[in-house]
Design a protein around this motif. Sequence first.
Motif, PDB file in Angstrom:
ATOM      1  N   ARG A 143      21.210  36.867  82.994  1.00  0.00           N
ATOM      2  CA  ARG A 143      21.343  37.814  81.888  1.00  0.00           C
ATOM      3  C   ARG A 143      20.150  37.628  80.955  1.00  0.00           C
ATOM      4  NH1 ARG A 143      26.929  39.205  79.084  1.00  0.00           N
ATOM      5  NH2 ARG A 143      26.951  40.421  81.011  1.00  0.00           N
ATOM      6  N   MET A 144      19.463  38.725  80.667  1.00  0.00           N
ATOM      7  CA  MET A 144      18.227  38.667  79.886  1.00  0.00           C
ATOM      8  C   MET A 144      18.175  39.836  78.915  1.00  0.00           C
ATOM      9  SD  MET A 144      15.864  39.740  83.161  1.00  0.00           S
ATOM     10  CE  MET A 144      14.341  40.218  82.331  1.00  0.00           C
ATOM     11  N   THR A 145      17.435  39.666  77.846  1.00  0.00           N
ATOM     12  CA  THR A 145      17.279  40.738  76.872  1.00  0.00           C
ATOM     13  C   THR A 145      15.955  41.457  77.101  1.00  0.00           C
ATOM     14  OG1 THR A 145      16.212  39.286  75.264  1.00  0.00           O
ATOM     15  CG2 THR A 145      18.606  39.481  75.125  1.00  0.00           C
ATOM     16  N   THR A 146      15.849  42.624  76.515  1.00  0.00           N
ATOM     17  CA  THR A 146      14.605  43.394  76.580  1.00  0.00           C
ATOM     18  C   THR A 146      13.767  43.153  75.331  1.00  0.00           C
ATOM     19  OG1 THR A 146      15.633  45.119  77.935  1.00  0.00           O
ATOM     20  CG2 THR A 146      13.607  45.703  76.772  1.00  0.00           C
ATOM     21  N   PHE A 147      14.406  43.186  74.182  1.00  0.00           N
ATOM     22  CA  PHE A 147      13.681  43.056  72.923  1.00  0.00           C
ATOM     23  C   PHE A 147      13.652  41.605  72.440  1.00  0.00           C
ATOM     24  CE2 PHE A 147      15.243  47.392  73.110  1.00  0.00           C
ATOM     25  CZ  PHE A 147      14.080  48.099  72.833  1.00  0.00           C
ATOM     26  N   PRO A 148      12.566  41.211  71.771  1.00  0.00           N
ATOM     27  CA  PRO A 148      12.480  39.854  71.229  1.00  0.00           C
ATOM     28  C   PRO A 148      13.663  39.560  70.302  1.00  0.00           C
ATOM     29  CG  PRO A 148      10.351  40.941  71.111  1.00  0.00           C
ATOM     30  CD  PRO A 148      11.343  41.995  71.494  1.00  0.00           C
ATOM     31  N   LYS A 149      14.188  38.383  70.400  1.00  0.00           N
ATOM     32  CA  LYS A 149      15.374  37.993  69.626  1.00  0.00           C
ATOM     33  C   LYS A 149      15.096  36.673  68.905  1.00  0.00           C
ATOM     34  CE  LYS A 149      20.225  36.615  70.358  1.00  0.00           C
ATOM     35  NZ  LYS A 149      20.877  37.503  69.382  1.00  0.00           N
ATOM     36  N   TRP A 150      15.338  36.669  67.616  1.00  0.00           N
ATOM     37  CA  TRP A 150      15.148  35.475  66.803  1.00  0.00           C
ATOM     38  C   TRP A 150      16.502  34.789  66.650  1.00  0.00           C
ATOM     39  CZ3 TRP A 150      10.940  33.089  64.595  1.00  0.00           C
ATOM     40  CH2 TRP A 150      11.204  32.104  63.634  1.00  0.00           C
ATOM     41  N   TYR A 151      16.677  33.617  67.281  1.00  0.00           N
ATOM     42  CA  TYR A 151      17.924  32.884  67.160  1.00  0.00           C
ATOM     43  C   TYR A 151      17.661  31.411  67.465  1.00  0.00           C
ATOM     44  CZ  TYR A 151      18.594  32.865  72.304  1.00  0.00           C
ATOM     45  OH  TYR A 151      18.470  32.674  73.655  1.00  0.00           O
ATOM     46  N   ILE A 152      18.726  30.620  67.575  1.00  0.00           N
ATOM     47  CA  ILE A 152      18.575  29.176  67.625  1.00  0.00           C
ATOM     48  C   ILE A 152      17.676  28.694  68.760  1.00  0.00           C
ATOM     49  CG2 ILE A 152      20.675  28.871  69.008  1.00  0.00           C
ATOM     50  CD1 ILE A 152      21.161  26.257  67.441  1.00  0.00           C
ATOM     51  N   PHE A 153      17.656  29.435  69.876  1.00  0.00           N
ATOM     52  CA  PHE A 153      16.856  28.997  71.020  1.00  0.00           C
ATOM     53  C   PHE A 153      15.465  29.630  71.051  1.00  0.00           C
ATOM     54  CE2 PHE A 153      21.290  28.545  72.575  1.00  0.00           C
ATOM     55  CZ  PHE A 153      21.287  27.162  72.688  1.00  0.00           C
ATOM     56  N   ASN A 154      15.148  30.419  70.054  1.00  0.00           N
ATOM     57  CA  ASN A 154      13.814  31.030  70.016  1.00  0.00           C
ATOM     58  C   ASN A 154      13.329  31.126  68.581  1.00  0.00           C
ATOM     59  OD1 ASN A 154      11.506  32.421  71.214  1.00  0.00           O
ATOM     60  ND2 ASN A 154      12.282  34.213  70.122  1.00  0.00           N
ATOM     61  N   ARG A 155      12.261  30.400  68.291  1.00  0.00           N
ATOM     62  CA  ARG A 155      11.685  30.411  66.954  1.00  0.00           C
ATOM     63  C   ARG A 155      10.190  30.736  67.028  1.00  0.00           C
ATOM     64  NH1 ARG A 155      16.173  30.844  65.415  1.00  0.00           N
ATOM     65  NH2 ARG A 155      17.334  29.522  63.961  1.00  0.00           N
ATOM     66  N   ALA A 156       9.827  31.589  68.001  1.00  0.00           N
ATOM     67  CA  ALA A 156       8.413  31.947  68.155  1.00  0.00           C
ATOM     68  C   ALA A 156       8.281  33.433  68.450  1.00  0.00           C
ATOM     69  CB  ALA A 156       7.785  31.134  69.281  1.00  0.00           C
TER      70      ALA A 156
END
Length: 224
Positions: A146-159
């Motif tokens: 399962r993957m997203t299309t748009f960039p997502k800012w959350y605990i596992f992504n800070r870049a």
Amino acid sequence: VPIYGQYEITLAGPSEATVANPFEVELSATFTHTEPPTGTPIVVGGFYDGGGTYRVRFSPPAEGEWKYTTASSAAALDGSGGEFHVVKKAAGDRGPVVSKGSGLYYSDFTPHVSVGTTCYQWASKGFDMQAQTLETLKASPFNKIRMTTFPKWYIFNRANPVETGAPYAISPGSAAANASAWTCVGEHCPSLSGSFDLKRFNVSFWQNYDRLVGALKKQGVIAD
């Protein structure tokens, strides 16, 4: 082309130099199975792939002879036609997964037991991380991601997606047009509200996204 494979029509048409917005050009193709049983013609939408290139992609659901005709709001893309032959499925290709009753099955009626994982942001990560993700999946039991299309800012992504860019084109003079906005972290980042032209796609982002989905397919992993 094998059944369940990909038949692609590539056409030259209006570009950024000749029309205001080539992404607004309408394009479709009607595919018809010309051998009995012929079935209902299938209409597939096309898309602009940058540089004056347009594409229509079709996954044929039956073997035999097929023909197609394009329709478009642009004269250069309208009325193009052709024929192609579909052969037996490629080795190991069981087709897309569909639901039948309470179960999931490949198109060749092989049961699909979904063992999934989530890698929401891998398509927006750096290219090295994307390659590492594919290698990790090869050694895993997972057959769905399962993957997203748009960039997502959350605990596992800070870049920010510095290498891949964003799905939409950056508006000139906006905050996102400043390179420093892409290398910032957290609360130090400026607001990018209004920075993207939602009527124009960033083609390079989608070409890479397409490459990733194709790589998953080769590994037998369903993209969700």
